[in-house]
Design an enzyme around this catalytic site. Structure first.
Site, PDB file in Angstrom:
ATOM      1  N   GLU A 155     115.914  29.176 -61.116  1.00  0.00           N
ATOM      2  CA  GLU A 155     116.008  29.048 -62.478  1.00  0.00           C
ATOM      3  C   GLU A 155     117.004  28.006 -62.792  1.00  0.00           C
ATOM      4  O   GLU A 155     117.845  27.671 -62.281  1.00  0.00           O
ATOM      5  CB  GLU A 155     116.905  30.354 -63.227  1.00  0.00           C
ATOM      6  CG  GLU A 155     116.346  30.949 -64.474  1.00  0.00           C
ATOM      7  CD  GLU A 155     116.875  32.104 -64.878  1.00  0.00           C
ATOM      8  OE1 GLU A 155     117.493  31.688 -65.897  1.00  0.00           O
ATOM      9  OE2 GLU A 155     116.889  33.111 -64.302  1.00  0.00           O
ATOM     10  N   ASP A 203     124.632  33.006 -73.716  1.00  0.00           N
ATOM     11  CA  ASP A 203     125.194  32.799 -72.677  1.00  0.00           C
ATOM     12  C   ASP A 203     126.884  33.093 -72.719  1.00  0.00           C
ATOM     13  O   ASP A 203     127.622  32.857 -74.111  1.00  0.00           O
ATOM     14  CB  ASP A 203     125.093  31.501 -72.157  1.00  0.00           C
ATOM     15  CG  ASP A 203     123.846  31.149 -71.462  1.00  0.00           C
ATOM     16  OD1 ASP A 203     123.472  32.047 -70.635  1.00  0.00           O
ATOM     17  OD2 ASP A 203     123.129  30.250 -71.970  1.00  0.00           O
TER      18      ASP A 203
END
Lengths: 255, 394
Positions: free
Chosen positions: A47, A58
């Protein structure tokens, strides 16, 4: 079926658990060496985070990585240019927020992903409902759009997402942003529910920070995604050989 | 479709106003947004809920706020200016209207805690106030930079029983406080409501917050009719995210009145922004050539937001409302003018609207025009900053 899903199904059907590490594009000048190190140590797909100024999903580690990458001028184009030079058979999956693609242009973004060797994409703030135009452009470029299932997803939504996701289903183990590993997580429950309605490979992410956690999660799924724990190693100045050691430990834990 | 249903009606089934709005949030928050939409639609159609909302606004927040004819300013400008006095609402601004609606809805949904973002602290103080009144736990996310600039508001929130969390990510200002509140909401969504402070964010927030603020425009339209003004030639409000503007516009969207939103020059999403996706919505955003969101900069922290509510983006696109920008130096002059001529010290945010009106008097606001100014907040919070500027310390 997209090339990515064909590949990930082959891995699953061969009995191998998939290990998917996350890297922030451009975190350091030699960042593609880190990606190569992970592939050498047994990553099944990688990724690639494209940094965004406002990473809503995040936690602090990936926020810090995004800030550093942006500070050194990383863009979607520069990340793609770097990756095109990597030349690997291992699938690469972009992960970023929708505004990056929205601004670059929907069709143009999908084309750029494909031409740079990226076969999948995760856009955490692009809900299934908002995704049709994006998915259509990716469909035309053999780029698989991967959707997340959350612990809060209703059974109806879980089914819809499991049937819409391409490549794999991303089972978010926790109601939390990336990097949080508190509590046991609900990955096993979500994977079980997805398997009842779809045959797509299902990986667990969010809060996989140790080889032991990876072993447990891969035991109930088809693979694991390791992000913040690895990015922390790199924020601390880790080298390609540190990445190889880190990924090697996870590889041995899940094999 | 009739004209009366054309502007500021419900968004479409995807939560969009034209091309703007929508629900761009992580899957973890989609069920909460859907639950909120259902709860709001039911509550807003329930006369008992609406009655309670109006009663709390009346008994606790001091509504209706008056409309004040500004005689001396009118004479000075050659206009006929009326001010809707949101500065007289409890906590000193229009923010209380929205938080009373949302905290009542929080209780109705069976949740016992609210979280909120705040920039200058006005929305945080209002949320802490309503939470105290209704017995809800309250945590406010505030950029670390803003906690230092507005330390008195931090203390106010703490006096009201709220917990203030300084946000140290990104630019440590309002947009990062929104990011952090969203992140926190993911982890506590089962028992906590995110009390968003403006007409922004994912559907249903832009619509719901506008509905809770529309009391401003509904009251003002009636109050002006009572004064023989129906409708005014222009309605003017300052715009950051745009909640006070949306509230007052809602009373006049389907009349002949000009609707004018005034942004800060350093945070002008309509003037200098482009379409993008942030904080759950597609709207106009200030961003660089790569789609990275830029920081807004203005004299008033309340307008330091790099976006604008999606319905404003739509009203601008449709040509129904116009948006203009005012630079910092004109704002201080306007604040002095209103203070000296009318005995009202406005918030720096509000002073942007005063400044535009002053510049345009006799120009696009022709002499003798009737103007409704939404006096969105009082300036007490800003006097130390204004003093420093006037003394040349800033």
């Amino acid at each position: 079926m997209k090339s990515l899903e064909v590949r990930l199904r082959e891995i699953r059907d061969s009995g191998r658990k998939a290990l998917v590490p996350y890297f922030m594009a451009g975190l350091s000048e030699d960042w593609t060496d880190h990606v190569a190190g992970a592939i050498h140590a047994g990553a099944d797909a990688v990724e690639i985070g494209i940094p965004f100024s406002d990473p809503m999903m995040d936690g602090v580690v990936i926020q810090e990585a995004a800030l550093r990458a942006l500070g050194s001028g990383v863009t979607f184009d520069s990340a793609c240019d770097d990756l095109a030079r990597l030349a690997t058979e291992v699938p690469l999956i972009a992960m970023t927020y929708f505004n990056i693609f929205h601004h670059y242009g929907i069709e143009r973004s999908a084309g750029r992903l494909h031409s740079s060797g990226l076969s999948g994409v995760i856009v955490p703030d692009l809900s299934l409902e908002e995704s049709p135009e994006w998915v259509a452009s990716c469909d035309a470029n053999d780029v698989a759009t991967i959707f997340l299932v959350a612990p809060s997803s209703t059974p109806e939504r879980l089914k819809l997402i499991a049937q819409s996701t391409q490549g794999f289903a991303y089972a978010s183990a926790r109601m939390a942003v990336t990097g949080s590993s508190s509590g046991d997580g609900e990955g096993a429950r979500i994977v079980k529910a997805i398997r009842e309605v779809s045959t797509v490979p299902t990986y667990i992410g969010i809060g996989i920070t140790t080889p032991e956690q990876a072993r447990a999660a891969s035991g109930v799924s088809d693979g694991v995604i390791v992000g913040s724990a690895l990015v922390q190693v790199l924020l601390d100045g880790g080298s390609a050989s540190d990445v190889e050691r880190f990924i090697g430990d996870f590889r041995r834990a899940i094999d | 479709m009739s004209d009366s249903a054309r502007y500021m009606a419900k968004p479409d089934e995807r939560g969009r106003f034209g091309e703007f709005g929508g629900q761009f949030v992580p899957e973890a928050l989609i069920p909460a947004c859907q639950e909120l939409e259902v709860a709001f639609v039911e509550a807003w159609a329930d006369t008992e809920f609406v009655g309670e909302y109006r009663q709390v606004l009346h008994e606790f927040a001091g509504r209706p706020t008056p409309v004040t004819p500004l005689h001396r300013l009118s004479e000075h400008l050659g206009l006929s200016v009326f001010a809707k006095r949101e500065d007289l609402a409890h906590t000193g601004s229009h923010k209380i209207n929205n938080v009373i609606g949302q905290t009542l809805l929080t209780k109705r949904m069976g949740k016992h805690r609210v979280i909120a973002e705040t920039g200058a602290g006005q929305h945080g103080v209002a949320t802490a106030t309503a939470a105290a009144r209704l017995g809800l736990a309250c945590t406010v996310y505030m950029g670390e930079v803003d906690t230092l600039r507005q330390s008195l508001n931090v203390f106010r929130m703490e006096l009201l029983g709220a917990t203030v969390v300084p946000v140290v990510s990104g630019s440590r200002t309002l947009k990062d406080a929104v990011n952090e509140a969203m992140r926190e909401w993911v982890s506590c969504v089962s028992d906590t409501h995110y009390c968003l402070g403006s007409v922004m964010g994912p559907h249903p927030f832009p619509w719901m917050v506008r509905e809770f603020q529309s009391i401003i425009g509904i009251e003002a339209a009636q109050q002006l009719r009572d004064l023989g003004v129906d409708p005014p030639d222009a309605v003017i409000a300052c715009v950051g995210g745009g909640s006070n503007a949306a509230g007052v516009f809602a009373g006049f969207a389907n009349t002949a009145a000009r609707l004018i939103g005034v942004e800060a020059a350093g945070g002008s999403a309509v003037g200098t922004g482009s379409p993008g996706v942030l904080h759950g919505m597609r709207s106009l955003l200030i961003q660089d050539e790569f789609g990275q969101i830029e920081e807004a900069h203005s004299i008033s922290a309340g307008l330091d937001y790099p976006g604008i509510g999606p319905e404003h983006a739509y009203l601008a696109d449709a040509g129904r409302a116009e948006y203009h920008a005012i630079a910092d130096h004109d704002v201080i002059e306007a604040l002095r003018l209103l203070s000296e001529l009318e005995g009202i010290i406005p918030a720096l945010e509000t002073a942007h609207a005063v400044a535009w009106m002053t510049k345009e008097a006799g120009q696009s606001l022709r002499s003798g025009s009737t103007v409704l100014l939404n006096l969105s907040g009082r300036g007490d919070k800003d006097v130390a900053q204004v003093r420093a500027i006037l003394r040349g310390e800033q």
